[in-house]
Design a protein around this motif. Sequence first.
Motif, short mmCIF file in Angstrom:
data_model
loop_
_atom_site.label_atom_id
_atom_site.label_comp_id
_atom_site.label_asym_id
_atom_site.label_seq_id
_atom_site.Cartn_x
_atom_site.Cartn_y
_atom_site.Cartn_z
N CYS A 39 -1.99 4.05 9.65
CA CYS A 39 -3.43 3.82 9.77
C CYS A 39 -4.11 4.11 8.45
N HIS A 40 -5.25 3.45 8.21
CA HIS A 40 -6.02 3.67 6.99
C HIS A 40 -6.38 5.15 6.82
N THR A 41 -6.59 5.86 7.92
CA THR A 41 -6.94 7.28 7.85
C THR A 41 -5.82 8.09 7.22
N ASP A 42 -4.57 7.70 7.45
CA ASP A 42 -3.46 8.39 6.79
C ASP A 42 -3.57 8.26 5.27
N LEU A 43 -3.92 7.06 4.81
CA LEU A 43 -4.00 6.81 3.37
C LEU A 43 -5.16 7.59 2.75
N VAL A 44 -6.30 7.59 3.43
CA VAL A 44 -7.47 8.32 2.93
C VAL A 44 -7.18 9.81 2.86
N THR A 45 -6.54 10.35 3.90
CA THR A 45 -6.24 11.78 3.95
C THR A 45 -5.25 12.16 2.86
N ARG A 46 -4.25 11.32 2.64
CA ARG A 46 -3.27 11.61 1.59
C ARG A 46 -3.95 11.74 0.24
N ARG A 47 -4.87 10.82 -0.06
CA ARG A 47 -5.59 10.91 -1.33
C ARG A 47 -6.43 12.19 -1.40
N ALA A 48 -7.07 12.53 -0.30
CA ALA A 48 -7.95 13.71 -0.29
C ALA A 48 -7.18 15.01 -0.47
N LEU A 49 -5.93 15.04 0.00
CA LEU A 49 -5.13 16.27 -0.10
C LEU A 49 -4.55 16.49 -1.49
N GLY A 50 -4.59 15.48 -2.35
CA GLY A 50 -4.05 15.63 -3.69
C GLY A 50 -2.55 15.94 -3.65
N ASP A 51 -2.15 16.97 -4.38
CA ASP A 51 -0.72 17.31 -4.47
C ASP A 51 -0.25 18.24 -3.36
N ARG A 52 -1.11 18.55 -2.42
CA ARG A 52 -0.70 19.45 -1.33
C ARG A 52 0.34 18.74 -0.45
N PRO A 53 1.51 19.33 -0.26
CA PRO A 53 2.53 18.67 0.58
C PRO A 53 2.05 18.54 2.01
N ASP A 330 6.34 3.68 1.94
CA ASP A 330 5.62 3.16 0.78
C ASP A 330 5.65 1.64 0.74
N ARG A 331 6.78 1.03 1.11
CA ARG A 331 6.85 -0.43 1.17
C ARG A 331 5.94 -0.97 2.26
N ALA A 332 5.89 -0.27 3.40
CA ALA A 332 5.02 -0.70 4.50
C ALA A 332 3.56 -0.70 4.06
N VAL A 333 3.15 0.35 3.36
CA VAL A 333 1.77 0.44 2.89
C VAL A 333 1.49 -0.66 1.86
N ALA A 334 2.43 -0.89 0.96
CA ALA A 334 2.24 -1.94 -0.05
C ALA A 334 2.12 -3.31 0.60
N ASP A 335 2.94 -3.57 1.62
CA ASP A 335 2.87 -4.86 2.32
C ASP A 335 1.55 -5.02 3.05
N GLN A 336 1.06 -3.93 3.63
CA GLN A 336 -0.22 -3.99 4.33
C GLN A 336 -1.36 -4.26 3.35
N ARG A 337 -1.35 -3.57 2.22
CA ARG A 337 -2.41 -3.75 1.23
C ARG A 337 -2.40 -5.16 0.66
N ALA A 338 -1.21 -5.75 0.54
CA ALA A 338 -1.09 -7.09 -0.01
C ALA A 338 -1.39 -8.17 1.02
N GLY A 339 -1.60 -7.76 2.28
CA GLY A 339 -1.90 -8.73 3.33
C GLY A 339 -0.67 -9.40 3.91
N ARG A 340 0.53 -8.90 3.54
CA ARG A 340 1.75 -9.51 4.07
C ARG A 340 1.99 -9.14 5.53
N VAL A 341 1.49 -7.98 5.95
CA VAL A 341 1.58 -7.56 7.34
C VAL A 341 0.23 -7.03 7.78
N LEU A 342 0.02 -6.97 9.08
CA LEU A 342 -1.27 -6.50 9.59
C LEU A 342 -1.20 -5.03 10.00
N LYS A 343 -0.25 -4.68 10.86
CA LYS A 343 -0.13 -3.30 11.35
C LYS A 343 1.31 -2.82 11.18
#
Length: 357
Positions: A39-53, A330-343
């Motif tokens: 989900c997009h929220t996973d991506l937003v949260t990952r950015r917000a957490l920075g380097d925190r594992p 990471d490939r799944a996210v890249a494919d989603q961002r590129a519009g190759r897949v929807l969910k």
Amino acid sequence: MRTSVLLSRGTGPSEVVEAELDDPRPDEVIVRIEAVGVCHTDLVTRRALGDRPAVLGHEGCGVVERLGAGVGTLAVGDRVVLSFASCGACAQCRAGQPAYCGSANALNNSGARPDGSPTIRVDGEPVFGAFFGQSSFAEAAVVAARSCVRVGDLAPEIAAPLGCGFLTGAGAVLNALRPVPGDRLLVVGGGGVGAAAMLTALSEGVEVVVAEPVAARRELAGSLGAKAVASLDEPIPPVTHTLDTTGRPELIARVLDLLAPRGVLALVGLGPREATLDVRSLMLRGLQLRGCVEGDAEPAVLVPELARRYRDGRLPLDRLVTAYPLAEYDRAVADQRAGRVLKPVLVPSRPGCATRP
């Protein structure tokens, strides 16, 4: 309990590592994850957490493997969808609106249980977990029994996004906007949330227009029965209801101009805090503007309803999902961002699973 998890650190690649899950508390269970939506929220949260594992993921589906001592509502072997966490006791929860739970932040976004105790350790050290009460980018998750909804034999890849993304889109239509046959719904953004909203409105006999710049998503929307346009600048017939999934202020302002008098706009996209709107037009045309979290849904009610619609052929959610192994996040996210897949949906137990075209 030892298990594999998808660990993220900042902007670097994610990796599958061995981790230790905490024992379930009396009101918790351990679920063996079969599928988990991205989900997009996973991506937003990952950015917000920075380097925190962190171990993210909040659209899990799996089989109950272990029960806390006080759990009497589930049984080992139950297939369940994991949805967001809520307390069940505050005024909003008692009113059937758990998405607005008074303890929502502590339960879903603190990285631990509300008392500060971790649910996941890597190399003996606590990491950010309990995301949306689950952290299901993993082979197993500790989750409150209250957040689990039985789904029977529903395929895990279809069921998993019902925990958040599909729940949000469908719930926004059924609970917030409530269009009826003869109305016309404009969905801004044809991603997972928007596509679920589109399918739900179509299942209600409502005409749907989807505004989406990605050609493959427009083609999918058209094949499923909606009218698709590349932007809001294209000719769009008058609409009675609108769902914005983008959170972009300029699109929200434009959508208000497109609404018919007494039309309704629901916002589910998280964008900038401020937007400039024509308040006089809003008032004089009798428009309604409202926020909507998790589709205003009670997951225990809406998830089974959406599962029924899918089984009845009214909600072809299988057209929206593509499966990936857990390690290929990471490939799944890249494919989603590129519009190759929807969910994209990660499948931990099938390391060799292939994506659909």
